[in-house]
Design a protein around this motif. Sequence first.
Motif, short mmCIF file in Angstrom:
data_model
loop_
_atom_site.label_atom_id
_atom_site.label_comp_id
_atom_site.label_asym_id
_atom_site.label_seq_id
_atom_site.Cartn_x
_atom_site.Cartn_y
_atom_site.Cartn_z
N ASP A 9 -2.75 -45.12 -7.98
CA ASP A 9 -2.49 -44.67 -9.45
C ASP A 9 -3.68 -43.84 -10.14
N HIS A 15 2.49 -41.09 -12.11
CA HIS A 15 3.04 -42.50 -12.00
C HIS A 15 3.52 -42.80 -10.66
N ILE A 16 3.10 -43.77 -9.80
CA ILE A 16 3.99 -43.88 -8.28
C ILE A 16 4.95 -45.03 -8.78
N SER A 17 6.13 -44.75 -8.30
CA SER A 17 7.11 -45.74 -8.58
C SER A 17 6.95 -47.12 -7.82
N GLU A 18 7.68 -47.99 -8.54
CA GLU A 18 7.44 -49.38 -7.98
C GLU A 18 7.76 -49.66 -6.39
N SER A 19 9.10 -48.69 -6.10
CA SER A 19 9.40 -48.93 -4.62
C SER A 19 8.43 -48.49 -3.77
N ILE A 20 7.76 -47.45 -4.11
CA ILE A 20 6.50 -46.94 -3.28
C ILE A 20 5.39 -48.26 -3.10
N ALA A 97 0.71 -42.13 -0.93
CA ALA A 97 1.65 -42.77 -2.11
C ALA A 97 2.25 -41.60 -2.97
N ASP A 98 1.37 -40.52 -3.23
CA ASP A 98 1.74 -39.53 -4.06
C ASP A 98 2.85 -38.60 -3.22
N ASN A 101 6.07 -40.37 -3.37
CA ASN A 101 6.68 -40.53 -4.56
C ASN A 101 7.28 -39.40 -4.90
N GLN A 102 6.79 -38.10 -4.52
CA GLN A 102 7.28 -36.67 -4.70
C GLN A 102 8.67 -36.69 -3.83
N GLY A 104 10.65 -39.31 -2.93
CA GLY A 104 11.67 -39.90 -3.32
C GLY A 104 12.80 -40.56 -2.29
#
Length: 379
Positions: A9, A15-20, A97-98, A101-102, A104
């Motif tokens: 991050d 912000h990177i989601s918790e699921s990732i 991760a980014d 995150n995009q 989803g």
Amino acid sequence: MDRLIASLDPEERGHISESIVDAVRAVPRHHFIPDVGLVRDDDGERYLIDRQADPDAWYRAVYGPNGIVTQLDDGATPLTALKGDFTSSASEPATVADLLNQLGPEPGHRVLEIGTGTGWTAALLSHLVGGHGEVTSIEVDPQVAEQAAKNLSYAGFHPRLLVGDGALGCMDGEPYDRVHVTCGIREVPYAWVEQCRPGAVIVLPWHPGYGDGVVLRLEVQDDGTAAGRVVGFASYMWMRAQRPGSQETAETTRWYWTALDPRALGDLCNGADLAISALTGLESSVSSGVDDDGEYWRMVVAPAGDPGSYAVATWRPGRTRHAVQQVGDRPVWDEVLHAYARWVSWGEPSWERYGVTVAPDGQSIWLDTPDNVLRRQEA
């Protein structure tokens, strides 16, 4: 692992989601890194990590913030040579991760991945979509694919793995909810759009030509097109089917002067780079450097369709005009300067304002809205 998680991050990313984050914790990266890998330090110097010779250094690199190169020159050059083109890798964790995150991905999604690589992202996707989802991952290099299959099996993940040209997608797995791309793309293959349901998301590292690579997030529309904006930055190795072609040296050369300091083009924001890419269609990466005499040079190369055309502008201390060497018939440097001037006349729009629409007959690069097309690329 904590060091790797902390790197996901950085301030310049969203912000990177918790699921990732949970997926990264659940899929140990060391299962997907070979015993010998190649890493670049902050100064760009290449060095080897060797699990047998120095396991502590190997683990620090594996759970550090850097990408790890696993292949040079399509396997023709051993990593120990430290020289050659990077052709496969385990990408930088924060970038992975980014992009995820995009993208989803959600439980139950059907995901098409272009470029299996080491298999780490296929494992992350498998964890994210769960037992009722399905991941299909395509790798063009048979040796890379074979090792990825071993890595995934050892780690306990079993996505559908295929060897082939990812630009073609995989028709018998459609319709997909998500398409995750792990290689640099210039022109988005329409097959990916065609094989998705309306509302599906495609995330890819886009290398439009001039300047750095960016992240493109597309949504598939009801009319069979896909459209979306630039959402971040990422530089990936080229998809093999879209690598820039080799150039021959042109015979014609001319010299002239430019008033624009070539160093200024190296300091432009990504919005200017995207404008230059869209308006000129330049395909090859820009290169620059400083020689032993303190002279700065910047080179711009035309696409393979304009063989041998390139320009080199040189800054010398104390000069108010700067020499340009133009090789070939295409006035490459002039095109860049004219595109730069147009970007300034638009009010210097930032990178977030650019987007792409992909249709059966090609793709369009636009500014602000799909109706404001800057460049049309035919399929």
